[in-house]
Enzyme design. Structure first.
Site, PDB file in Angstrom:
ATOM      1  N   LYS A  95       0.862  -1.190   0.000  1.00 18.96           N
ATOM      2  CA  LYS A  95       0.000   0.000   0.000  1.00 18.96           C
ATOM      3  C   LYS A  95       0.889   1.228   0.000  1.00 18.96           C
ATOM      4  CE  LYS A  95      -3.839   2.264   0.379  1.00 18.96           C
ATOM      5  NZ  LYS A  95      -3.406   2.992  -0.849  1.00 18.96           N
ATOM      6  N   GLN A 116       7.354   3.809   3.791  1.00 18.02           N
ATOM      7  CA  GLN A 116       5.934   3.456   3.836  1.00 18.02           C
ATOM      8  C   GLN A 116       5.700   2.180   4.654  1.00 18.02           C
ATOM      9  OE1 GLN A 116       3.917   5.607   1.548  1.00 18.02           O
ATOM     10  NE2 GLN A 116       2.305   5.023   2.956  1.00 18.02           N
ATOM     11  N   LYS A 119       5.638   3.275   8.247  1.00 19.07           N
ATOM     12  CA  LYS A 119       4.494   4.165   8.449  1.00 19.07           C
ATOM     13  C   LYS A 119       3.202   3.364   8.535  1.00 19.07           C
ATOM     14  CE  LYS A 119       4.278   7.567   5.497  1.00 19.07           C
ATOM     15  NZ  LYS A 119       3.944   8.461   4.352  1.00 19.07           N
ATOM     16  N   LYS A 131       5.204   1.672  -3.149  1.00 13.51           N
ATOM     17  CA  LYS A 131       5.220   3.035  -3.697  1.00 13.51           C
ATOM     18  C   LYS A 131       5.460   2.937  -5.189  1.00 13.51           C
ATOM     19  CE  LYS A 131       4.835   7.293  -2.214  1.00 13.51           C
ATOM     20  NZ  LYS A 131       4.169   7.797  -0.987  1.00 13.51           N
ATOM     21  N   ASP A 171       0.117  10.811  -4.458  1.00 10.83           N
ATOM     22  CA  ASP A 171       1.286  11.429  -3.806  1.00 10.83           C
ATOM     23  C   ASP A 171       1.554  12.702  -4.616  1.00 10.83           C
ATOM     24  OD1 ASP A 171       3.523  10.700  -1.664  1.00 10.83           O
ATOM     25  OD2 ASP A 171       4.602  11.529  -3.360  1.00 10.83           O
ATOM     26  N   ASN A 246      -1.756  19.162  -1.669  1.00 10.28           N
ATOM     27  CA  ASN A 246      -2.780  18.507  -0.860  1.00 10.28           C
ATOM     28  C   ASN A 246      -2.459  18.537   0.635  1.00 10.28           C
ATOM     29  OD1 ASN A 246      -3.441  15.545   0.441  1.00 10.28           O
ATOM     30  ND2 ASN A 246      -5.179  16.445  -0.616  1.00 10.28           N
ATOM     31  N   SER A 383      -6.738   6.020   3.799  1.00 11.13           N
ATOM     32  CA  SER A 383      -6.747   5.071   2.677  1.00 11.13           C
ATOM     33  C   SER A 383      -7.108   3.676   3.171  1.00 11.13           C
ATOM     34  CB  SER A 383      -5.370   5.019   2.003  1.00 11.13           C
ATOM     35  OG  SER A 383      -5.200   6.093   1.119  1.00 11.13           O
TER      36      SER A 383
HETATM   37  P1  NDP Z   1       1.121  17.831  -4.217  1.00  8.93           P
HETATM   38  O1  NDP Z   1       1.546  17.439  -5.564  1.00  8.93           O
HETATM   39  O2  NDP Z   1      -0.309  18.067  -3.944  1.00  8.93           O
HETATM   40  O3  NDP Z   1       1.904  19.135  -3.744  1.00  8.93           O
HETATM   41  C1  NDP Z   1       3.286  19.158  -3.684  1.00  8.93           C
HETATM   42  C2  NDP Z   1       3.753  20.505  -3.183  1.00  8.93           C
HETATM   43  O4  NDP Z   1       5.132  20.436  -2.896  1.00  8.93           O
HETATM   44  C3  NDP Z   1       3.589  21.601  -4.238  1.00  8.93           C
HETATM   45  O5  NDP Z   1       3.379  22.821  -3.593  1.00  8.93           O
HETATM   46  C4  NDP Z   1       4.930  21.546  -4.956  1.00  8.93           C
HETATM   47  O6  NDP Z   1       5.291  22.736  -5.613  1.00  8.93           O
HETATM   48  C5  NDP Z   1       5.859  21.284  -3.780  1.00  8.93           C
HETATM   49  N1  NDP Z   1       7.056  20.590  -4.281  1.00  8.93           N
HETATM   50  C6  NDP Z   1       7.102  19.420  -4.961  1.00  8.93           C
HETATM   51  N2  NDP Z   1       8.359  19.117  -5.303  1.00  8.93           N
HETATM   52  C7  NDP Z   1       9.116  20.117  -4.839  1.00  8.93           C
HETATM   53  C8  NDP Z   1      10.490  20.381  -4.873  1.00  8.93           C
HETATM   54  N3  NDP Z   1      11.346  19.527  -5.489  1.00  8.93           N
HETATM   55  N4  NDP Z   1      10.932  21.507  -4.265  1.00  8.93           N
HETATM   56  C9  NDP Z   1      10.058  22.368  -3.653  1.00  8.93           C
HETATM   57  N5  NDP Z   1       8.746  22.160  -3.604  1.00  8.93           N
HETATM   58  C10 NDP Z   1       8.279  21.066  -4.188  1.00  8.93           C
HETATM   59  O7  NDP Z   1       1.693  16.687  -3.240  1.00  8.93           O
HETATM   60  P2  NDP Z   1       1.256  16.319  -1.758  1.00  8.93           P
HETATM   61  O8  NDP Z   1       0.827  17.527  -1.013  1.00  8.93           O
HETATM   62  O9  NDP Z   1       0.347  15.168  -1.836  1.00  8.93           O
HETATM   63  O10 NDP Z   1       2.633  15.776  -1.160  1.00  8.93           O
HETATM   64  C11 NDP Z   1       3.558  16.599  -0.451  1.00  8.93           C
HETATM   65  C12 NDP Z   1       4.457  15.734   0.392  1.00  8.93           C
HETATM   66  O11 NDP Z   1       3.672  14.997   1.328  1.00  8.93           O
HETATM   67  C13 NDP Z   1       5.287  14.688  -0.355  1.00  8.93           C
HETATM   68  O12 NDP Z   1       6.513  14.501   0.320  1.00  8.93           O
HETATM   69  C14 NDP Z   1       4.445  13.427  -0.208  1.00  8.93           C
HETATM   70  O13 NDP Z   1       5.228  12.265  -0.347  1.00  8.93           O
HETATM   71  C15 NDP Z   1       3.935  13.607   1.212  1.00  8.93           C
HETATM   72  N6  NDP Z   1       2.754  12.859   1.593  1.00  8.93           N
HETATM   73  C16 NDP Z   1       1.600  12.925   0.853  1.00  8.93           C
HETATM   74  C17 NDP Z   1       0.476  12.242   1.263  1.00  8.93           C
HETATM   75  C18 NDP Z   1      -0.817  12.334   0.541  1.00  8.93           C
HETATM   76  O14 NDP Z   1      -1.788  11.703   0.979  1.00  8.93           O
HETATM   77  N7  NDP Z   1      -0.933  13.089  -0.536  1.00  8.93           N
HETATM   78  C19 NDP Z   1       0.496  11.384   2.460  1.00  8.93           C
HETATM   79  C20 NDP Z   1       1.737  11.444   3.206  1.00  8.93           C
HETATM   80  C21 NDP Z   1       2.802  12.152   2.745  1.00  8.93           C
HETATM   81  P3  NDP Z   1       5.227  22.807  -7.217  1.00  8.93           P
HETATM   82  O15 NDP Z   1       3.770  22.887  -7.545  1.00  8.93           O
HETATM   83  O16 NDP Z   1       5.995  24.028  -7.563  1.00  8.93           O
HETATM   84  O17 NDP Z   1       5.864  21.552  -7.726  1.00  8.93           O
HETATM   85  O1  2IT Z   2       3.198   8.930   1.577  1.00 11.85           O
HETATM   86  C1  2IT Z   2       2.039   8.520   1.776  1.00 11.85           C
HETATM   87  O2  2IT Z   2       1.723   7.980   2.846  1.00 11.85           O
HETATM   88  C2  2IT Z   2       1.038   8.694   0.719  1.00 11.85           C
HETATM   89  N1  2IT Z   2       1.347   9.293  -0.312  1.00 11.85           N
HETATM   90  C3  2IT Z   2      -0.340   8.112   0.888  1.00 11.85           C
HETATM   91  C4  2IT Z   2      -0.351   6.662   0.537  1.00 11.85           C
HETATM   92  C5  2IT Z   2      -1.716   6.028   0.493  1.00 11.85           C
HETATM   93  O3  2IT Z   2      -1.749   4.847   0.145  1.00 11.85           O
HETATM   94  O4  2IT Z   2      -2.725   6.671   0.819  1.00 11.85           O
END
Ligand code: NDP
Ligand code: 2IT
Length: 452
Positions: A95, A116, A119, A131, A171, A246, A383
């Site tokens: 997952k 993961q 986690k 992943k 992600d 997100n 999830s």
């Molecule tokens: P999104 O794609 O929704 O947003 C990503 C954000 O991070 C954007 O603002 C983006 O800016 C910025 N970003 C991405 N890459 C870079 C970089 N190289 N340098 C600076 N800023 C960057 O992703 P999420 O919000 O879903 O994910 C953000 C983080 O949270 C990641 O590390 C992800 O693995 C983690 N995460 C996500 C989960 C989920 O459920 N979505 C769960 C747990 C963890 P720009 O638009 O300019 O690229």
């Molecule tokens: O990093 C993370 O935990 C996620 N991007 C969410 C993974 C999931 O299966 O909901």
């Protein structure tokens, strides 16, 4: 930073991993940190050493790499690279999310899949670690291009996943739109409507609260940590959040609901600063509706300003820092700036956003530090709840999901806190999360024999 592992067996194991994958810095960073934490476990648990659990847990069960050809709006053929790592299935089906970003490679996918595994174990739900993703860059692509890409990506991925085998989600770069296209293609290929993906739309099997889950969960974790370790509350605190995707958006929403003032957010190009407190509706309009750049915020909201370059966001004075963008976005200089400005807590919303040097500097300065694999587990937790609801052919209310999320996040904090105490590292939530997450997976691997 030198990886200092205080157990000879684990030190040698780390050297073998380094030798095997010298070109995978993010993966080595994640493995190094976990093995450092596990030294006291290896000392106390020769049985786990004898059945090779440590050696096995650092090697993915399977890594799939594939070609993703698609046709752009000009009729030109594009080829991207797809990945899925199926890291560990000891406690449940693989997952974990899918990341679409040009930086994606085997090192990044393996570090994410490795993290993961621990986690998912911490959530208490039956989910293994996985992943995936692609170096496809969704920025500037039309909806039709994103759809064709997703259909091609799923045409290969469908051979390797299933509701009881491997359940991907979103992600970076993968949200509701992409999950919809991926789900539609899977259903068409398999002629089967199943819970094979999470983060689905609410009209076709998604869970209420999944969109908010990672950000809200981060704040539930933060609240529990502040209360238990410092007797403090979130209300009235000044918060800086990196990212505006997100995780960042819903971290901001819950922080504001709990009475905090969020003064900055960012994207990869720069950050916005708003002393009056971020106007989240303006951010949602720009990022969720228009898919635009955060810079637009300063043009629209009077009194705010935009600063080019995202790293300097950590020089802004704040009580709480929530890195919610990407790996290694908070380095040791950023950590020093936060410490100099009197930061109380750093709670990771992204995966591995702090460099090892930064995390160490913060902990040594007495700053409360929550590692992502514990504090951002809210997303995968909901999830897991989406999978449960799909299996039951039933849907809980938002309040029911949100309440379960809060309980899970509190449980993760206490599991990490207690494991840190039990293994001689009181207050060290990095060690505690790694140890607590590891033990459940390790016991399961031992019980199931050396099949994998
Ligand atoms: P999104 O794609 O929704 O947003 C990503 C954000 O991070 C954007 O603002 C983006 O800016 C910025 N970003 C991405 N890459 C870079 C970089 N190289 N340098 C600076 N800023 C960057 O992703 P999420 O919000 O879903 O994910 C953000 C983080 O949270 C990641 O590390 C992800 O693995 C983690 N995460 C996500 C989960 C989920 O459920 N979505 C769960 C747990 C963890 P720009 O638009 O300019 O690229
Ligand atoms: O990093 C993370 O935990 C996620 N991007 C969410 C993974 C999931 O299966 O909901």
């Amino acid at each position: 930073m030198e990886v200092e592992i205080k157990n000879e067996y684990l030190r040698q194991l780390y050297q073998r991993v380094e030798k095997r994958d010298p070109d995978q810095p993010e993966f080595l960073q994640a493995v190094g940190e976990v093995l450092q934490s596990l030294a006291p476990v290896a000392d106390r648990r020769p049985d786990l050493v004898d059945c090779g659990v440590f050696d096995r847990i650092v090697e993915p069960e399977r890594l799939i790499q594939f070609r993703v050809p698609w046709v752009d709006d000009c009729g030109k053929v594009q080829v991207d690279r797809g990945f899925r790592v199926q890291f560990n299935s000891a406690i449940g089906p693989y997952k974990g999310g899918l990341r679409f970003h040009p930086s994606v490679n085997a090192s990044i996918i393996k570090f994410l899949g490795f993290e993961q595994t621990f986690k998912n174990s911490l959530t208490g739900l039956p989910m293994g670690g996985g992943k995936g993703g692609s170096d496809f860059d969704p920025k500037g692509k039309s909806d039709a291009e994103v759809m064709r890409f997703c259909q091609s990506f799923m045409t290969e991925l469908a051979k390797h996943i299933g509701p009881d085998t491997d359940v991907p989600a979103g992600d970076i770069g993968v949200g509701a739109r992409e999950i919809g296209y991926l789900f539609g293609q899977y259903k068409r290929l398999q002629n089967c409507f199943s819970g094979v993906l999470t983060g689905k739309g609410l009209t076709y099997g998604g869970s209420l609260g999944r969109t908010q889950a990672t950000g809200y969960g981060l704040l539930y974790f933060l609240r529990e940590m502040l209360d238990a370790m410092k007797g403090e509350d979130i209300a009235g605190k000044r918060i800086v959040i990196s990212g505006s995707g997100n995780v960042a958006i819903y971290a901001c929403e819950k922080a504001q609901q709990l009475g905090a003032k969020v003064v900055a957010m960012s994207d990869s190009a720069g950050y916005i600063y708003d002393e009056h407190g971020i106007d989240l509706e303006a951010v949602k309009q720009i990022k969720e509706v228009e898919r635009g750049r955060i810079k637009l915020y300063a043009d629209r909201v009077p009194g705010s300003r935009y600063v080019e370059g995202c790293r300097n966001i950590w020089t802004l004075p704040c009580d709480i820092a929530l890195p919610c963008a990407t790996q290694n976005e908070l380095d040791v200089d950023s950590a020093k700036a936060l410490i100099a400005n009197g930061v109380l807590a750093v709670c990771e919303g992204a995966n591995m956003p702090s460099t090892p040097e930064a995390a160490q500097a913060l902990q040594q300065a007495g700053v409360l530090f929550a590692p992502g694999k514990a504090s951002n587990a809210g997303g995968v937790s909901v999830s897991g709840l989406e999978m449960s609801q799909n299996s039951m052919r039933y849907a809980w209310t938002f309040e029911e999901v949100d309440q379960k999320l809060e309980e899970i996040m509190k449980g993760i904090f206490h599991a990490a806190y207690q494991a840190a105490e039990q293994y001689g590292a009181p207050g060290d939530l990095i060690a505690g999360a790694n140890i607590a997450g590891f033990l459940k997976v390790a016991e399961s691997m031992k019980a199931q024999g050396i099949a994998y």
